[in-house]
Design a protein around this motif. Structure first.
Motif, PDB file in Angstrom:
ATOM      1  N   LYS A  22       0.837  -1.194   0.000  1.00 48.27           N
ATOM      2  CA  LYS A  22       0.000   0.000   0.000  1.00 48.27           C
ATOM      3  C   LYS A  22       0.871   1.242   0.000  1.00 48.27           C
ATOM      4  CE  LYS A  22      -3.803   2.270   2.436  1.00 48.27           C
ATOM      5  NZ  LYS A  22      -4.722   2.221   3.601  1.00 48.27           N
ATOM      6  N   THR A  30       3.930   0.499   2.567  1.00 43.95           N
ATOM      7  CA  THR A  30       3.878  -0.507   3.619  1.00 43.95           C
ATOM      8  C   THR A  30       3.622  -1.860   2.970  1.00 43.95           C
ATOM      9  OG1 THR A  30       1.488  -0.242   3.967  1.00 43.95           O
ATOM     10  CG2 THR A  30       2.962   1.103   5.311  1.00 43.95           C
ATOM     11  N   SER A  32       2.276  -5.654   4.109  1.00 49.31           N
ATOM     12  CA  SER A  32       1.631  -6.415   5.166  1.00 49.31           C
ATOM     13  C   SER A  32       1.567  -7.878   4.752  1.00 49.31           C
ATOM     14  CB  SER A  32       0.220  -5.869   5.415  1.00 49.31           C
ATOM     15  OG  SER A  32      -0.440  -6.609   6.406  1.00 49.31           O
ATOM     16  N   THR A  67      10.748  -5.206  10.976  1.00 50.04           N
ATOM     17  CA  THR A  67       9.296  -5.070  11.007  1.00 50.04           C
ATOM     18  C   THR A  67       8.880  -3.929  11.939  1.00 50.04           C
ATOM     19  OG1 THR A  67       7.204  -6.160  11.520  1.00 50.04           O
ATOM     20  CG2 THR A  67       9.106  -6.843  12.796  1.00 50.04           C
ATOM     21  N   THR A  69       6.064  -4.131  13.368  1.00 52.22           N
ATOM     22  CA  THR A  69       5.151  -4.842  14.260  1.00 52.22           C
ATOM     23  C   THR A  69       5.876  -5.281  15.534  1.00 52.22           C
ATOM     24  OG1 THR A  69       3.941  -5.682  12.338  1.00 52.22           O
ATOM     25  CG2 THR A  69       3.564  -6.799  14.441  1.00 52.22           C
ATOM     26  N   ARG A  86      -0.838 -10.130  11.297  1.00 55.77           N
ATOM     27  CA  ARG A  86      -0.301  -9.348  10.192  1.00 55.77           C
ATOM     28  C   ARG A  86       1.053  -8.769  10.602  1.00 55.77           C
ATOM     29  NH1 ARG A  86      -2.763 -10.781   5.711  1.00 55.77           N
ATOM     30  NH2 ARG A  86      -1.834  -8.946   4.729  1.00 55.77           N
ATOM     31  N   GLN A  88       3.976  -6.232   9.475  1.00 54.68           N
ATOM     32  CA  GLN A  88       4.048  -5.074   8.585  1.00 54.68           C
ATOM     33  C   GLN A  88       5.471  -4.537   8.489  1.00 54.68           C
ATOM     34  OE1 GLN A  88       0.693  -2.892  10.519  1.00 54.68           O
ATOM     35  NE2 GLN A  88      -0.125  -2.790   8.453  1.00 54.68           N
ATOM     36  N   SER A 189      11.323   2.323  11.085  1.00 51.61           N
ATOM     37  CA  SER A 189      10.632   1.038  11.326  1.00 51.61           C
ATOM     38  C   SER A 189      10.850   0.537  12.747  1.00 51.61           C
ATOM     39  CB  SER A 189      11.113  -0.010  10.320  1.00 51.61           C
ATOM     40  OG  SER A 189      10.759   0.343   9.009  1.00 51.61           O
ATOM     41  N   PHE A 249       1.423   4.668  11.133  1.00 54.89           N
ATOM     42  CA  PHE A 249       1.114   3.806  12.278  1.00 54.89           C
ATOM     43  C   PHE A 249       1.132   4.531  13.620  1.00 54.89           C
ATOM     44  CE2 PHE A 249       3.608   1.283   9.182  1.00 54.89           C
ATOM     45  CZ  PHE A 249       2.599   0.455   8.716  1.00 54.89           C
TER      46      PHE A 249
END
Length: 321
Positions: A22, A30, A32, A67, A69, A86, A88, A189, A249
């Motif tokens: 996206k 990004t 995912s 990541t 995440t 997920r 990301q 990140s 995010f």
């Protein structure tokens, strides 16, 4: 050991995952991916990276990405019946390549960098054209329909990838009262993952204060074992003005004690004075502060020099070279 390591990597890479790309704007994207088999991972550190393979970009190449995440908090909130979470990633398209050109001109595809070839699957330019022209059929001048472009901009583009990891970087920010993230570009990140860890820490601390049950007592013991004194998280993001976007995010991660600074550089705008920033946060002593550094090698070297000027400050520099 070498043979065992590669056997395990091949085993991990055997499965294709349905990734979704996206566009965020200014060439930033990004990625995912659904991820299985988190049970058994010793995912206590907020910093983890995976190796990503995309056959459409290169058959041979596999690249590491940190990541955004925070795997530990994802693991704790994932219900037993959930098969995936997920994972990301954030990355920057290194040069502008038109998606249709990449599909029709193999030589152009070969000359593009790996991230640009992957990023070219998202047709940013056409999505931006749609937003400026609206839905008037008379203005549909591209081979990609307006509906398809809007869908790509809102939901992203699906593409199969292979994922290997996670590999954790030893880090325990909960041992410190203050954590500072000095990051540049997509070095953001790791800072996002640390921010997610801080939010989870705050939520855990608040639940221990408000609801002294048996469950929270267990959580309290875990927090005490790891220090549990994290009270402040400061993210300082340096980005070139022409590449600047709204920090991804971060809106969902805002909480008490979190401070966000964005410094745009380029043109007449100077680079931030990292020594001054650290002194404002730490004072003269950094004994209760930990600093995470990530970005281009020149940025990291300058940040390390600034960290060295603060007595007692601990830091970690995320280097890939």
């Amino acid at each position: 050991m070498w043979l065992l390591d590669w056997s395990m990597r091949v085993f991990e890479l055997r499965e294709k995952l349905d990734g979704r790309l996206k566009a965020l704007g200014n060439g930033c994207l990004t990625l995912s991916l659904p991820r299985k088999r988190l049970s058994g991972c010793a995912c206590h550190s907020p910093l983890a990276h995976f190796y990503i393979h995309h056959s459409g970009s290169s058959i041979r190449e596999i690249h590491p990405f940190t990541t955004v995440t925070h795997l530990a908090s994802k693991k704790s909130i994932t219900r037993a019946g959930d098969e995936t979470i997920r994972i990301q990633f954030l990355f920057k398209k290194s040069e502008s390549v038109d998606a249709l050109q990449v599909l029709s001109e193999p030589l152009l595809k070969k000359s593009s960098q790996w991230t640009s070839r992957l990023a070219s699957l998202v047709d940013e330019e056409k999505a931006e054209t749609v937003s400026s022209t609206g839905d008037d059929p008379a203005q549909w001048r591209t081979s990609l329909s307006v509906a398809e472009s809007k869908r790509a901009a809102e939901y992203g583009v699906e593409t199969p990838l292979r994922l290997e990891g996670p590999y954790f970087t030893p880090a325990d920010p909960e041992r410190f009262e203050t954590v500072v993230c000095l990051v540049a570009g997509t070095g953001l990140s790791g800072a996002i993952a640390i921010t997610a860890a801080y939010q989870a820490h705050r939520a855990r601390s608040q639940s221990m204060t408000e609801t002294p049950t048996a469950t929270t007592a267990t959580t309290c013991r875990i927090a005490t074992d790891s220090g549990g004194q994290w009270r402040r998280c400061v993210v300082v993001w340096t980005v070139r003005e022409k590449d600047a976007i709204t920090m991804p995010f971060i809106e969902a991660l805002k909480c008490d004690g979190l401070e966000i600074q964005t410094h745009k550089t380029g043109g007449t705008q100077p680079r931030p004075d990292m020594s001054r920033i650290l002194k404002e946060v730490c004072g003269e002593s950094g004994g209760t502060t930990w600093c995470y550094l990530s970005g281009p090698s020149g940025f990291i070297s300058a940040a390390e020099q600034a960290c060295g000027q603060i007595e007692g400050l601990s830091w970690f520099a995320a280097r890939w070279d």
